[in-house]
Write a protein that holds these residues in place. Structure first.
Motif, PDB file in Angstrom:
ATOM      1  N   PRO A   1       0.840  -1.215   0.000  1.00 47.46           N
ATOM      2  CA  PRO A   1       0.000   0.000   0.000  1.00 47.46           C
ATOM      3  C   PRO A   1       0.873   1.262   0.000  1.00 47.46           C
ATOM      4  CG  PRO A   1       0.053  -0.978   2.185  1.00 47.46           C
ATOM      5  CD  PRO A   1       0.738  -1.963   1.276  1.00 47.46           C
ATOM      6  N   SER A   2       0.319   2.333  -0.499  1.00 47.21           N
ATOM      7  CA  SER A   2       1.043   3.610  -0.533  1.00 47.21           C
ATOM      8  C   SER A   2       0.604   4.552   0.570  1.00 47.21           C
ATOM      9  CB  SER A   2       0.852   4.288  -1.898  1.00 47.21           C
ATOM     10  OG  SER A   2      -0.534   4.497  -2.145  1.00 47.21           O
ATOM     11  N   ILE A   3      -0.529   4.285   1.199  1.00 47.47           N
ATOM     12  CA  ILE A   3      -1.039   5.139   2.270  1.00 47.47           C
ATOM     13  C   ILE A   3      -1.488   4.257   3.428  1.00 47.47           C
ATOM     14  CG2 ILE A   3      -1.774   7.003   0.727  1.00 47.47           C
ATOM     15  CD1 ILE A   3      -4.631   5.896   0.972  1.00 47.47           C
ATOM     16  N   CYS A   4      -1.717   4.865   4.598  1.00 50.85           N
ATOM     17  CA  CYS A   4      -2.192   4.115   5.760  1.00 50.85           C
ATOM     18  C   CYS A   4      -3.043   5.021   6.633  1.00 50.85           C
ATOM     19  CB  CYS A   4      -1.022   3.545   6.554  1.00 50.85           C
ATOM     20  SG  CYS A   4       0.084   4.812   7.236  1.00 50.85           S
ATOM     21  N   THR A   5      -3.741   4.416   7.592  1.00 53.06           N
ATOM     22  CA  THR A   5      -4.568   5.150   8.544  1.00 53.06           C
ATOM     23  C   THR A   5      -3.896   5.113   9.905  1.00 53.06           C
ATOM     24  OG1 THR A   5      -6.571   4.517   7.345  1.00 53.06           O
ATOM     25  CG2 THR A   5      -6.837   5.292   9.624  1.00 53.06           C
ATOM     26  N   THR A   6      -3.673   6.281  10.491  1.00 45.43           N
ATOM     27  CA  THR A   6      -2.958   6.344  11.766  1.00 45.43           C
ATOM     28  C   THR A   6      -3.820   5.816  12.906  1.00 45.43           C
ATOM     29  OG1 THR A   6      -3.718   8.587  12.200  1.00 45.43           O
ATOM     30  CG2 THR A   6      -1.645   8.352  10.982  1.00 45.43           C
ATOM     31  N   ASP A   7      -3.165   5.483  14.051  1.00 45.20           N
ATOM     32  CA  ASP A   7      -3.906   5.045  15.232  1.00 45.20           C
ATOM     33  C   ASP A   7      -4.495   6.261  15.958  1.00 45.20           C
ATOM     34  OD1 ASP A   7      -1.962   6.019  17.292  1.00 45.20           O
ATOM     35  OD2 ASP A   7      -0.633   4.533  16.365  1.00 45.20           O
TER      36      ASP A   7
ATOM     37  N   GLN B   1      -1.596   0.151  22.610  1.00 47.51           N
ATOM     38  CA  GLN B   1      -1.440  -0.412  21.264  1.00 47.51           C
ATOM     39  C   GLN B   1      -1.249   0.715  20.261  1.00 47.51           C
ATOM     40  OE1 GLN B   1      -3.946  -3.761  20.218  1.00 47.51           O
ATOM     41  NE2 GLN B   1      -4.191  -2.971  18.125  1.00 47.51           N
ATOM     42  N   ARG B   2      -0.318   0.522  19.341  1.00 50.27           N
ATOM     43  CA  ARG B   2      -0.013   1.519  18.323  1.00 50.27           C
ATOM     44  C   ARG B   2       0.166   0.819  16.981  1.00 50.27           C
ATOM     45  NH1 ARG B   2      -1.177   4.043  22.201  1.00 50.27           N
ATOM     46  NH2 ARG B   2      -0.096   5.835  23.164  1.00 50.27           N
ATOM     47  N   ASN B   3       0.145   1.641  15.894  1.00 47.44           N
ATOM     48  CA  ASN B   3       0.592   1.147  14.598  1.00 47.44           C
ATOM     49  C   ASN B   3       1.687   2.068  14.078  1.00 47.44           C
ATOM     50  OD1 ASN B   3      -0.620   3.412  13.488  1.00 47.44           O
ATOM     51  ND2 ASN B   3      -2.227   2.283  12.387  1.00 47.44           N
ATOM     52  N   LEU B   4       2.399   1.573  13.062  1.00 45.87           N
ATOM     53  CA  LEU B   4       3.490   2.348  12.464  1.00 45.87           C
ATOM     54  C   LEU B   4       2.929   3.077  11.248  1.00 45.87           C
ATOM     55  CD1 LEU B   4       6.338  -0.322  12.787  1.00 45.87           C
ATOM     56  CD2 LEU B   4       5.964   1.698  14.221  1.00 45.87           C
ATOM     57  N   CYS B   5       2.370   4.217  11.503  1.00 47.22           N
ATOM     58  CA  CYS B   5       1.744   5.024  10.459  1.00 47.22           C
ATOM     59  C   CYS B   5       1.727   6.468  10.941  1.00 47.22           C
ATOM     60  CB  CYS B   5       0.320   4.527  10.186  1.00 47.22           C
ATOM     61  SG  CYS B   5      -0.540   5.438   8.874  1.00 47.22           S
ATOM     62  N   PRO B   6       2.152   7.403  10.079  1.00 48.78           N
ATOM     63  CA  PRO B   6       2.571   7.266   8.667  1.00 48.78           C
ATOM     64  C   PRO B   6       3.997   6.731   8.556  1.00 48.78           C
ATOM     65  CG  PRO B   6       2.828   9.517   9.382  1.00 48.78           C
ATOM     66  CD  PRO B   6       2.211   8.790  10.547  1.00 48.78           C
ATOM     67  N   ALA B   7       4.562   6.747   7.351  1.00 48.33           N
ATOM     68  CA  ALA B   7       5.940   6.332   7.146  1.00 48.33           C
ATOM     69  C   ALA B   7       6.864   7.162   8.021  1.00 48.33           C
ATOM     70  CB  ALA B   7       6.320   6.490   5.669  1.00 48.33           C
ATOM     71  N   GLY B   8       7.843   6.524   8.660  1.00 50.58           N
ATOM     72  CA  GLY B   8       8.765   7.212   9.552  1.00 50.58           C
ATOM     73  C   GLY B   8       8.144   7.604  10.868  1.00 50.58           C
TER      74      GLY B   8
ATOM     75  N   PRO C   1      10.040   2.688  13.453  1.00 52.42           N
ATOM     76  CA  PRO C   1      10.069   1.451  12.665  1.00 52.42           C
ATOM     77  C   PRO C   1      11.479   0.850  12.618  1.00 52.42           C
ATOM     78  CG  PRO C   1       8.845   3.160  11.514  1.00 52.42           C
ATOM     79  CD  PRO C   1       9.510   3.831  12.664  1.00 52.42           C
ATOM     80  N   LEU C   2      11.558  -0.479  12.694  1.00 55.28           N
ATOM     81  CA  LEU C   2      12.849  -1.172  12.648  1.00 55.28           C
ATOM     82  C   LEU C   2      13.570  -0.876  11.344  1.00 55.28           C
ATOM     83  CD1 LEU C   2      14.791  -3.243  14.016  1.00 55.28           C
ATOM     84  CD2 LEU C   2      13.565  -5.029  12.751  1.00 55.28           C
ATOM     85  N   VAL C   3      12.823  -0.847  10.223  1.00 57.31           N
ATOM     86  CA  VAL C   3      13.397  -0.470   8.933  1.00 57.31           C
ATOM     87  C   VAL C   3      12.615   0.734   8.421  1.00 57.31           C
ATOM     88  CG1 VAL C   3      14.247  -2.775   8.369  1.00 57.31           C
ATOM     89  CG2 VAL C   3      11.937  -2.125   7.693  1.00 57.31           C
ATOM     90  N   THR C   4      13.287   1.616   7.705  1.00 56.84           N
ATOM     91  CA  THR C   4      12.675   2.895   7.308  1.00 56.84           C
ATOM     92  C   THR C   4      11.489   2.717   6.382  1.00 56.84           C
ATOM     93  OG1 THR C   4      14.272   3.095   5.499  1.00 56.84           O
ATOM     94  CG2 THR C   4      14.854   4.122   7.609  1.00 56.84           C
ATOM     95  N   THR C   5      11.428   1.604   5.643  1.00 53.48           N
ATOM     96  CA  THR C   5      10.332   1.413   4.678  1.00 53.48           C
ATOM     97  C   THR C   5       9.056   0.912   5.341  1.00 53.48           C
ATOM     98  OG1 THR C   5      11.128  -0.825   4.222  1.00 53.48           O
ATOM     99  CG2 THR C   5      11.913   0.939   2.770  1.00 53.48           C
ATOM    100  N   LEU C   6       9.114   0.524   6.620  1.00 55.47           N
ATOM    101  CA  LEU C   6       7.990  -0.173   7.258  1.00 55.47           C
ATOM    102  C   LEU C   6       6.938   0.814   7.757  1.00 55.47           C
ATOM    103  CD1 LEU C   6       6.691  -2.775   8.313  1.00 55.47           C
ATOM    104  CD2 LEU C   6       8.108  -2.542  10.380  1.00 55.47           C
ATOM    105  N   PHE C   7       5.713   0.662   7.227  1.00 58.95           N
ATOM    106  CA  PHE C   7       4.563   1.374   7.767  1.00 58.95           C
ATOM    107  C   PHE C   7       3.307   0.631   7.316  1.00 58.95           C
ATOM    108  CE2 PHE C   7       4.958   3.266   3.543  1.00 58.95           C
ATOM    109  CZ  PHE C   7       3.648   3.372   3.106  1.00 58.95           C
ATOM    110  N   GLY C   8       2.185   0.996   7.914  1.00 56.56           N
ATOM    111  CA  GLY C   8       0.932   0.384   7.490  1.00 56.56           C
ATOM    112  C   GLY C   8      -0.118   0.437   8.567  1.00 56.56           C
TER     113      GLY C   8
END
Length: 698
Positions: free
Chosen positions: A564-570, A591-598, A669-676
């Protein structure tokens, strides 16, 4: 094999030897089945009488009729009794003996302790009473200068094999209701030993000696006729007697006067003569005489076996040392004394190395040859083998971890005689090799001897096992820029070392530097890529010998994913700075999510100086994995940091507070590309009391 009596001329030895024609008919006849039933009924009635019941030993042994013989006038019968133990095993030894006399058309049974026994047995025709049950001749010469015990004997079968000791002192124990003793004169067989196995087994000389007499013309299992061989030890009046041999098994070359080496083959065991089942009766005597159906007997002497580790070289059964008087200090057995007739007891391993072990040589593969070249895993093997009796099998052996091990099948077929040709699949035999391998020939003979590793040589093996195979499963994707790859693999025999997962953008080209190296034990791995990008994957396995599976044909991908190119934040956003840090209480879960990128997720917590706190960030979904940074109350000074060991894995970190007050901590994020949206994780901080174990340094 010769089927004549072999009797050494008496002028060569101090003991007079008698002749008996091989074809003389027995002075008795075998009872019919109907008569056997009648005789057995009479015996059963006898032993169940009150005066006999007090002595019954039927708790461990049950008697059964082995043979029954009649005198020519039909008025007297001799019954041979076999014994069966509580495990259902029939004792392989000399039978018990009882007599039945016909009076007024009724059979009356005499047991060995009955008053009329001695008078009745002495009236029986010669040959109907076995030598074991006959008195010793009065004029037998014995050697007075023999110092017993005599040492240096080995068990009369091949080294590396074990046989069941059926009995020794059992021969002369008085159990009248079972027809025992089987040996009338205790001294005759005090040092006699009965060895048996499930079937015939080869006999080897227990010590060096010259052939005095032998016979192997009796048919197997013939109760009228006893096969035997007698050896006289050099410069002594000691005789080794081996009784109950099989038909036509004594080698032709063992003629009278032939010197036999210790460990040389003598023949096979059987059930000929006075015997209930196949076994060898072995003893050493200081005299011999001929009798019975034409075999030799003597007075046994105390001997000791080099390869018997108990009782100073005296074999005993567990039943004997627990139920009979102790003789010669022999109190031990090989097995469980609390269960004396257990079939696992009383197996005596031999150290009697064959005098003439088998030999042979490998001709194929030749030294230095390269085998299993290309796609074949089959290696051709050719060998020659020979033995003084006969070869029973050959096998290829290989030196693995410093030891010679059999690889491939045992071969018994020869084409032509003495030549063996067969195939060995090294991989199926468990020899996963790529490189040098030392191989040799092993040969087994009829006697049970096993050769050393013959004609060893080093060959080169070109990957004995085929390459491994693997297959990617469809990718498991999430609303995240991480996907879970999983696969199946087949180990072709050499073991799996690693997997190589190659990825490319789709469309795109495969590149070596876009390769993940995964340990051979794993069957899944996470991959994270750029949002909004499609990726393709392919897999190959590498075995422990470095053999690499080919990539899928045609440069094809096995599976693919689009991130995906976009995500919904917590719902806790914004929490991206120390000023936005959310307070979390000890033991509570956030509980959290990794969004947005970075994304940066900040928290704060109150701590006390000197106490320990466990920080936990558990991956819940979407391959979430984080870095942890703990900062002082200024939100800038870094106190410590940690990271999850990989995508989709949990983080645990122990922290000791240096001051009282607030500390900040953040997750990235552990790696810079990880989000969602589904790249979720949970947070929990707990106060703990760590336990540190002492370190012991040797």
């Amino acid at each position: 094999m010769k089927t004549i009596y072999r009797i050494l001329l008496s002028i060569l030895f101090s003991v007079p030897l008698m002749f008996l024609a091989a074809e003389d008919p027995p002075p008795y006849q075998t009872a019919s089945e109907d008569l056997k039933a009648e005789l057995w009924s009479a015996f059963s009635d006898k032993v169940l009488q009150p005066e006999n019941q007090k002595n019954l030993t039927f708790d461990l042994f049950t008697p059964e009729l082995d043979e029954a013989f009649l005198t020519p006038d039909g008025t007297t019968a001799v019954l041979w009794l076999a014994l069966r133990d509580e495990y259902g095993q029939r004792l392989a030894t000399e039978p018990g003996l009882v007599i039945a006399v016909l009076n007024d058309n009724r059979w009356e049974v005499l047991l060995p302790d009955d008053p009329a026994w001695e008078k009745t047995i002495t009236t029986l025709p010669a040959g109907l009473v076995p030598l074991e049950q006959s008195p010793s001749p009065e004029d037998i010469e014995t050697s007075a200068d023999i110092k017993a015990p005599v040492t240096g004997y080995y068990l009369p079968y091949a080294a590396g094999t074990s046989r069941w000791l059926e009995g020794s002192i059992s021969h002369f124990q008085s159990i009248p209701e079972l027809g025992y003793p089987s040996c009338k004169v205790p001294d005759d067989c005090r040092y006699a030993y009965d060895f048996t196995d499930a079937w015939h087994f080869p006999l080897l000389a227990a010590k060096e000696g010259r052939v005095v007499a032998s016979r192997d013309s009796c048919t197997d299992g013939n109760p009228y006729c006893t096969n035997y061989i007698v050896l006289q030890e050099p410069d002594t009046q000691l005789y080794q007697i081996y009784i109950h041999l099989a038909n036509n098994t004594i080698p032709d070359k063992l003629t009278n006067g032939t010197l036999v080496k210790r460990g040389q083959y003598l023949g096979d065991t059987d059930d000929t003569g006075y015997s209930t089942s196949q076994h060898v009766h072995f003893m050493v005597t200081n005299s011999i005489w001929l009798g019975g159906d034409g075999y030799y007997w003597g007075r046994s002497i105390d001997i000791r076996f080099v390869d018997v580790a108990i009782n100073n070289g005296i074999p005993r059964t567990c039943y004997e040392v627990t139920h009979f008087p102790i003789y010669d200090g022999a109190t031990e057995c090989l097995g469980d004394k609390t269960d004396p007739r257990n079939p696992a007891n009383d197996w005596f391993p031999s150290g009697n190395v064959g005098a003439y072990p088998p030999t042979g040589s490998l001709s194929v593969p030749a030294a230095g040859a390269t085998v299993t070249v290309g796609s074949t895993q089959i290696m051709d093997v050719r060998a020659n083998a020979s033995d003084d009796v006969r070869v029973t099998a050959v096998s290829l052996v290989a030196k693995l971890d410093g030891q010679w091990n059999e690889i491939g099948p045992k071969i018994s077929q020869t084409i032509p005689p003495g030549v063996y040709d067969w195939d060995v699949n090294l991989c199926e035999a468990g020899v996963a090799v790529n490189g040098a391998l030392e191989v040799a020939l092993r040969v087994w003979d009829h006697e049970g001897n096993v050769s050393t590793a013959l004609t060893p040589r080093t060959i080169q093996v070109d990957h004995s096992c085929p390459p491994p195979s693997s297959q990617l499963n469809p990718v498991q994707d999430f609303d995240s820029t991480a996907a879970l790859l999983s696969w199946q693999a087949v180990d072709a025999g050499a073991g799996l070392s690693t997997f190589e997962i190659q990825w490319r953008t789709n469309p795109g080209t495969w590149q070596t530097n876009n390769t993940l190296i995964i340990p051979g034990a794993q069957r899944s791995a996470w991959f994270s890529g750029q949002g909004g990008t499609s990726y393709a994957f392919r897999l190959r396995a590498v075995d422990e010998n470095g053999q690499v599976e080919a990539w899928p044909t045609g440069d094809n991908a096995e599976t693919s994913v689009t991130f995906p190119s976009i995500c919904t934040t917590d719902s806790s956003e914004p929490d991206n700075t120390s000023g936005q840090a959310k307070l979390i209480n000890l033991g509570n879960i956030a509980q959290r999510n990794l969004c947005p990128a970075g994304d940066n997720d900040w928290f704060q917590i109150t701590v006390q100086e000197g106490k320990y706190y466990q920080f936990n960030a558990l991956s819940l979904n979407g391959g979430a994995a984080v870095n942890l940074t703990i900062l002082a109350d200024d939100g800038t000074t870094i106190l410590t940091s940690a990271q999850a060991p990989g995508l989709g894995l949990n983080l645990h970190h122990l922290y000791k507070a240096e001051n009282n007050g607030v500390v900040f901590f953040k997750f990235t994020p552990l790696v810079t590309t990880l989000f969602g949206t589904q790249a979720t994780y949970s947070v929990r901080v707990e106060e703990v009391i760590p336990i540190f174990l002492p370190m012991i340094v040797k």
